[in-house]
Every structure is written in structure tokens, then in C-alpha cells.
Enzyme design. Structure first.
Site, PDB file in Angstrom:
ATOM      1  N   ASN A   6      -5.073   1.953 -13.505  1.00 41.84           N
ATOM      2  CA  ASN A   6      -4.144   1.023 -12.849  1.00 41.84           C
ATOM      3  C   ASN A   6      -2.712   1.517 -13.040  1.00 41.84           C
ATOM      4  O   ASN A   6      -2.412   2.205 -14.012  1.00 41.84           O
ATOM      5  CB  ASN A   6      -4.290  -0.367 -13.489  1.00 41.84           C
ATOM      6  CG  ASN A   6      -3.367  -1.399 -12.868  1.00 41.84           C
ATOM      7  OD1 ASN A   6      -3.196  -1.440 -11.650  1.00 41.84           O
ATOM      8  ND2 ASN A   6      -2.747  -2.234 -13.689  1.00 41.84           N
ATOM      9  N   VAL A   9      -9.938  -7.283 -12.964  1.00 49.34           N
ATOM     10  CA  VAL A   9     -11.272  -6.703 -12.763  1.00 49.34           C
ATOM     11  C   VAL A   9     -12.238  -7.393 -13.738  1.00 49.34           C
ATOM     12  O   VAL A   9     -11.943  -7.552 -14.916  1.00 49.34           O
ATOM     13  CB  VAL A   9     -11.235  -5.174 -13.006  1.00 49.34           C
ATOM     14  CG1 VAL A   9     -12.627  -4.577 -12.921  1.00 49.34           C
ATOM     15  CG2 VAL A   9     -10.308  -4.509 -11.992  1.00 49.34           C
ATOM     16  N   HIS A  17       1.294   0.031 -13.269  1.00 49.02           N
ATOM     17  CA  HIS A  17       2.018  -1.226 -13.474  1.00 49.02           C
ATOM     18  C   HIS A  17       3.521  -0.936 -13.566  1.00 49.02           C
ATOM     19  O   HIS A  17       3.927   0.016 -14.243  1.00 49.02           O
ATOM     20  CB  HIS A  17       1.517  -1.904 -14.754  1.00 49.02           C
ATOM     21  CG  HIS A  17       2.136  -3.242 -14.972  1.00 49.02           C
ATOM     22  ND1 HIS A  17       1.748  -4.363 -14.256  1.00 49.02           N
ATOM     23  CD2 HIS A  17       3.148  -3.635 -15.772  1.00 49.02           C
ATOM     24  CE1 HIS A  17       2.490  -5.387 -14.633  1.00 49.02           C
ATOM     25  NE2 HIS A  17       3.343  -4.968 -15.550  1.00 49.02           N
ATOM     26  N   GLY A  32       0.784  -1.239   0.000  1.00 44.90           N
ATOM     27  CA  GLY A  32       0.000   0.000   0.000  1.00 44.90           C
ATOM     28  C   GLY A  32       0.813   1.285   0.000  1.00 44.90           C
ATOM     29  O   GLY A  32       0.309   2.330   0.398  1.00 44.90           O
ATOM     30  N   MET A  61      -3.963  -7.113  -7.023  1.00 47.08           N
ATOM     31  CA  MET A  61      -3.455  -8.226  -7.822  1.00 47.08           C
ATOM     32  C   MET A  61      -4.574  -9.171  -8.266  1.00 47.08           C
ATOM     33  O   MET A  61      -4.530 -10.381  -7.993  1.00 47.08           O
ATOM     34  CB  MET A  61      -2.385  -8.984  -7.038  1.00 47.08           C
ATOM     35  CG  MET A  61      -1.179  -8.123  -6.742  1.00 47.08           C
ATOM     36  SD  MET A  61      -0.612  -7.209  -8.197  1.00 47.08           S
ATOM     37  CE  MET A  61       1.126  -7.386  -8.017  1.00 47.08           C
TER      38      MET A  61
HETATM   39  C1  GAR Z   1       3.310  -1.403  -7.429  1.00 45.83           C
HETATM   40  O1  GAR Z   1       4.651  -1.386  -7.823  1.00 45.83           O
HETATM   41  C2  GAR Z   1       2.390  -1.585  -8.622  1.00 45.83           C
HETATM   42  O2  GAR Z   1       2.900  -1.011  -9.778  1.00 45.83           O
HETATM   43  C3  GAR Z   1       2.327  -3.089  -8.723  1.00 45.83           C
HETATM   44  O3  GAR Z   1       2.259  -3.528  -7.409  1.00 45.83           O
HETATM   45  C4  GAR Z   1       3.017  -2.644  -6.581  1.00 45.83           C
HETATM   46  C5  GAR Z   1       2.210  -2.322  -5.343  1.00 45.83           C
HETATM   47  O4  GAR Z   1       2.992  -1.626  -4.418  1.00 45.83           O
HETATM   48  N1  GAR Z   1       1.193  -3.507  -9.495  1.00 45.83           N
HETATM   49  C6  GAR Z   1       1.209  -4.542 -10.337  1.00 45.83           C
HETATM   50  O5  GAR Z   1       2.159  -5.265 -10.493  1.00 45.83           O
HETATM   51  C7  GAR Z   1      -0.107  -4.751 -11.084  1.00 45.83           C
HETATM   52  N2  GAR Z   1       0.046  -5.684 -12.152  1.00 45.83           N
HETATM   53  P1  GAR Z   1       2.333  -0.910  -3.177  1.00 45.83           P
HETATM   54  O6  GAR Z   1       1.379  -1.939  -2.533  1.00 45.83           O
HETATM   55  O7  GAR Z   1       3.468  -0.585  -2.265  1.00 45.83           O
HETATM   56  O8  GAR Z   1       1.595   0.287  -3.647  1.00 45.83           O
END
Ligand code: GAR
Length: 200
Positions: A107, A93, A109, A12, A90
């Protein structure tokens, strides 16, 4: 003031910077709800500390994705949520939520899409041996990390980078880019609403 919800599954840190940007006025909107599919995730603790309501659920307790998405929509509508920001959510949707929030889900990524979609984009980039990766913010459609791209920023991979250091560099970029893009989205939604009203 537009109202939005943040969906997350883990740490988060992106939620945290979005909440801080709301508090310091960089984002002209409010976070009405955090939606989390992992009740023990750290993001839940972060939201509690910031006194932002959280809706947690476990997919395994529902017969189908449509069932838990209907419950999420109910939570969002009760709070008049205008749009959704995925920040490390993760889960794909489904059509139920996509229809209810058509063109209003974004989103982030950790790669330059369309390269390295899906899980562990940082590890995928290291394994592929590319010299440049980055961050993509995009509208969400039914695919895995496939919707129209809103913003991208490159991050250089240096020979000494490990998974940890590269992830750190990418997250630094995410944390400055996401609040800016979310605020642009709010301005765009406001403009569209004004145009709609003028055309009535
Ligand atoms: C982030 O780096 C985001 O880009 C990635 O998860 C991480 C969450 O970090 N998302 C994906 O890989 C989606 N396919 P956080 O919980 O510290 O914000």
C-alpha cells in the site's frame, strides 16, 4: 514477468504512473486487473482507455466483506495474479484477502507512518502543524496503515502550503517512488521463487 493487480477507489493517478512504468519497461511485470469499489471513479475510465480489465463492485451489495473478497480472489486467480498493489484503495483489507495473498499486498500512504494513518493524511499533517511529512510504502496487514514499512520519503511543508499544494508535492513523490518499489518487489518475488526451486 510477474502479474499484479491495482486496487483503487478514486482518481487513479498512481495507477496511471504504474501502467506507464509497465509500458516503458521500468516495471518488469504486467497489470492484469484493476479492482475498484467505486464504479464511477475516474480510475475506471483511465483503465478502460489503457485497455486494462476492471472489476468493479459495491460493498453494500454483499452480506459481508468476506463475500466480496472471495469474488475478488476468484477474479485474481483467473488471471494468475501474483501480488496486489493498493493505490488509493480506501477500504481495509479483510482476513479473506490477506490470507490468499499473504505478504503479497502493498500500500502507499501520504504520510510518514506511523504518523497520520487513515483518511486525509495531508489534512491531518497540516492541522498538526508539522514541518515534515511524506510518503510511506508498506506491506498490508489487518490494521489501518500499519504493516511493515518498505520505503519512505520525506516532503517538507512550507508556511505557504495549502491542502492542494501539499497534496501535489506528496503525489509527485508517490509517482516516482511507487514504480521503483513495485519493481523491487517483483525482483524480490523472482529471487524467492528461484531459491524455492533450488531447495526442492
Ligand atoms: C494517494 O495519495 C494515496 O497515497 C492515498 O490516496 C491517494 C490516491 O491518489 N492513499 C491513502 O490515503 C490510503 N490510506 P490517486 O487515486 O490519484 O492514485
Amino acid at each position: 514477468m510477474k502479474k499484479f493487480a491495482v486496487f483503487a477507489s478514486g482518481n487513479g493517478s498512481n495507477f496511471q504512473v504504474l501502467a506507464e512504468a509497465v509500458n516503458n519497461g521500468l516495471i518488469e511485470g504486467t497489470i492484469e486487473l484493476v479492482v475498484c469499489d467505486q464504479p464511477n471513479a475516474f480510475v475506471v475510465q483511465r483503465a478502460n482507455e489503457l485497455h486494462i480489465p476492471v472489476f468493479t463492485f459495491q460493498a453494500k451489495n454483499y452480506p459481508s466483506k468476506a463475500d466480496f473478497e472471495k469474488e475478488i480472489i476468484n477474479e485474481l486467480q483467473q488471471r494468475d495474479v501474483d501480488f496486489i498493489v493498493l493505490a488509493g484503495y480506501m477500504r481495509l483489507v479483510g482476513p479473506t484477502l490477506l490470507e490468499a495473498y499473504s505478504h503479497r499486498i502493498v500500500n502507499i500512504h501520504p504520510s510518514l507512518l506511523p504518523s497520520f494513518p487513515g483518511k486525509d493524511a495531508v489534512g491531518q499533517a497540516l492541522k498538526a502543524g508539522v514541518k515534515i511529512t511524506g510518503v510511506t510504502i508498506h506491506f498490508v496487514d489487518e490494521g489501518m496503515d500499519t504493516g511493515p514499512i518498505i520505503a519512505q520519503k520525506a516532503v517538507e511543508i512550507t508556511p505557504d502550503d495549502t491542502h492542494e499544494t501539499l497534496q501535489g508535492k506528496i503525489q509527485q513523490v508517490e509517482h516516482s517512488l511507487y514504480p521503483q518499489v513495485v519493481n523491487q518487489m517483483i525482483q524480490q518475488l523472482d529471487r524467492s521463487k528461484k531459491e524455492e526451486e533450488q531447495n526442492k
